[in-house]
Design an enzyme around this catalytic site. Structure first.
Site, PDB file in Angstrom:
ATOM      1  N   LYS A  67     -10.358  27.585  33.916  1.00 51.95           N
ATOM      2  CA  LYS A  67     -11.711  28.519  33.553  1.00 51.95           C
ATOM      3  C   LYS A  67     -12.752  28.329  35.163  1.00 51.95           C
ATOM      4  O   LYS A  67     -12.739  27.027  35.467  1.00 51.95           O
ATOM      5  CB  LYS A  67     -12.665  27.999  32.546  1.00 51.95           C
ATOM      6  CG  LYS A  67     -13.877  28.804  32.265  1.00 51.95           C
ATOM      7  CD  LYS A  67     -14.553  28.129  31.221  1.00 51.95           C
ATOM      8  CE  LYS A  67     -15.779  28.827  30.780  1.00 51.95           C
ATOM      9  NZ  LYS A  67     -16.517  28.220  29.704  1.00 51.95           N
ATOM     10  N   ALA A 214     -28.728  21.056  29.064  1.00 56.14           N
ATOM     11  CA  ALA A 214     -28.594  20.237  30.309  1.00 56.14           C
ATOM     12  C   ALA A 214     -26.964  19.685  30.655  1.00 56.14           C
ATOM     13  O   ALA A 214     -26.443  18.808  29.791  1.00 56.14           O
ATOM     14  CB  ALA A 214     -29.207  18.689  29.983  1.00 56.14           C
ATOM     15  N   SER A 285     -24.266  18.163  24.197  1.00 53.02           N
ATOM     16  CA  SER A 285     -22.834  19.221  24.502  1.00 53.02           C
ATOM     17  C   SER A 285     -22.951  19.649  26.028  1.00 53.02           C
ATOM     18  O   SER A 285     -23.725  20.287  26.358  1.00 53.02           O
ATOM     19  CB  SER A 285     -23.205  20.585  23.548  1.00 53.02           C
ATOM     20  OG  SER A 285     -22.013  21.377  23.928  1.00 53.02           O
TER      21      SER A 285
END
Length: 315
Positions: A67, A214, A285
């Site tokens: 990606k 973040a 996350s």
């Protein structure tokens, strides 16, 4: 000449529902925790002062993925998306390129799905109300995934009132100030991370926080006084310690590796989740390539089955 499908954002969203995104994201966490999927570290290429580029590889389920994605937080002020790029999906057995996909849509789906999975795994029994702080594209998908997982009603808060109003109208939730959103059972923060939006004074026993904004060194959505009151979880320790919500506290020596549990380890039954109804849990996350792999393979399956259309190009 190989004919490769190019799946745009519309095709990605048509291929994968929020419910399926949640299912595939949980599977990705578990597969990685069990050592069945591989994920080399994410590579950052800074482009100051505007943002950065990221290269994210992963391997699993017979596929390899790369990606190439951007994070330009202030692009919305220019009328441009903050997250854009392309995802390459290859056959892990032959090396053949199988598909090219829009990665902004995949990022939105897996971001929202990660928040929903963390709530399903870590939230207190009976937790229902939702606070969304940051109602841009990824914040909206976070809200949709939490609603799909059965959580709500919710409160939407955003520095741009029109964003909060639009999302609240869509889901039948309501708009309120940041502080009220931060007081709900489940709180998801999806901001640029330039200043804290969760304060120590906001927290109450039994909450679950999913902090999603973040994602690079120097960003933070949670002030230290709030972080100190939480039991800490993350998607992947190296990324979280190097550039997630926890990075600042780790660098300052306030948070150590043994104080943070990876969510996949809880899902796989290798680590303990919530310990009490009063505990405040926080999930950091940072966004993982394995999550992208879980979503991308679902998109590719939908194309193979003829459920979505794509332009094919010869390479």
């Amino acid at each position: 000449m190989a004919q490769v499908p190019v799946l745009d954002a519309k095709a990605v969203m048509a291929a994968v529902s929020p419910a399926q995104a949640i299912e595939r994201t949980q599977l990705a966490f578990e597969r990685y925790a069990r050592g069945e999927w591989a994920m080399p570290p994410k590579v950052y290429l800074d482009s100051p002062p505007n943002g950065d580029f990221r290269a994210m590889p992963a391997l699993g389920e017979g596929f390899a993925l790369l990606k190439w994605v951007t994070s330009f937080p202030h692009n919305s002020e220019r009328g441009l998306p903050a997250v854009t790029g392309a995802l390459l999906l290859s056959d892990a057995g032959t090396g053949e390129l199988r598909a090219i996909m829009d990665c902004g849509s995949i990022t939105s789906l897996r971001t929202g799905a990660a928040a929903a999975v963390s709530a399903q795994v870590l939230a207190a029994d009976g937790a229902a109300s939702v606070g969304i702080i940051g109602c841009g594209v990824n914040g909206a998908w976070t809200a949709r995934c939490l609603a799909t997982a059965g959580y709500g009603p919710g409160i939407c808060a955003d520095a741009r009132p029109e964003r909060a109003e639009g999302l609240a109208a869509e889901l039948g939730w309501r708009v309120a100030a940041r502080g009220e959103a931060a007081a709900q059972d489940l709180v998801a923060t999806v901001t640029p991370g330039e200043q804290p939006v969760i304060l120590g004074s906001d927290l109450r026993a039994g909450q679950h926080l999913a902090v999603l904004g973040a994602d690079v060194e120097g960003k933070s959505e949670v002030e230290p006084a709030a972080l100190e009151r939480c039991r800490l979880f993350c998607d992947e320790w190296r990324q979280a310690a190097g550039g997630g919500e926890l990075a600042g506290a780790v660098a300052a020596g306030l948070v150590s590796r043994d104080a943070v549990t990876q969510l996949g380890d809880v899902i796989a039954g290798r680590a303990e989740g919530r310990r009490s109804a009063e505990e405040i849990t926080l999930f950091d996350s940072t966004g993982l390539a394995i999550q992208d792999l879980g979503i991308a393979t679902a998109v590719y399956e939908a194309w193979l089955q003829g459920r979505v259309e794509a332009l094919t190009v010869g390479l």
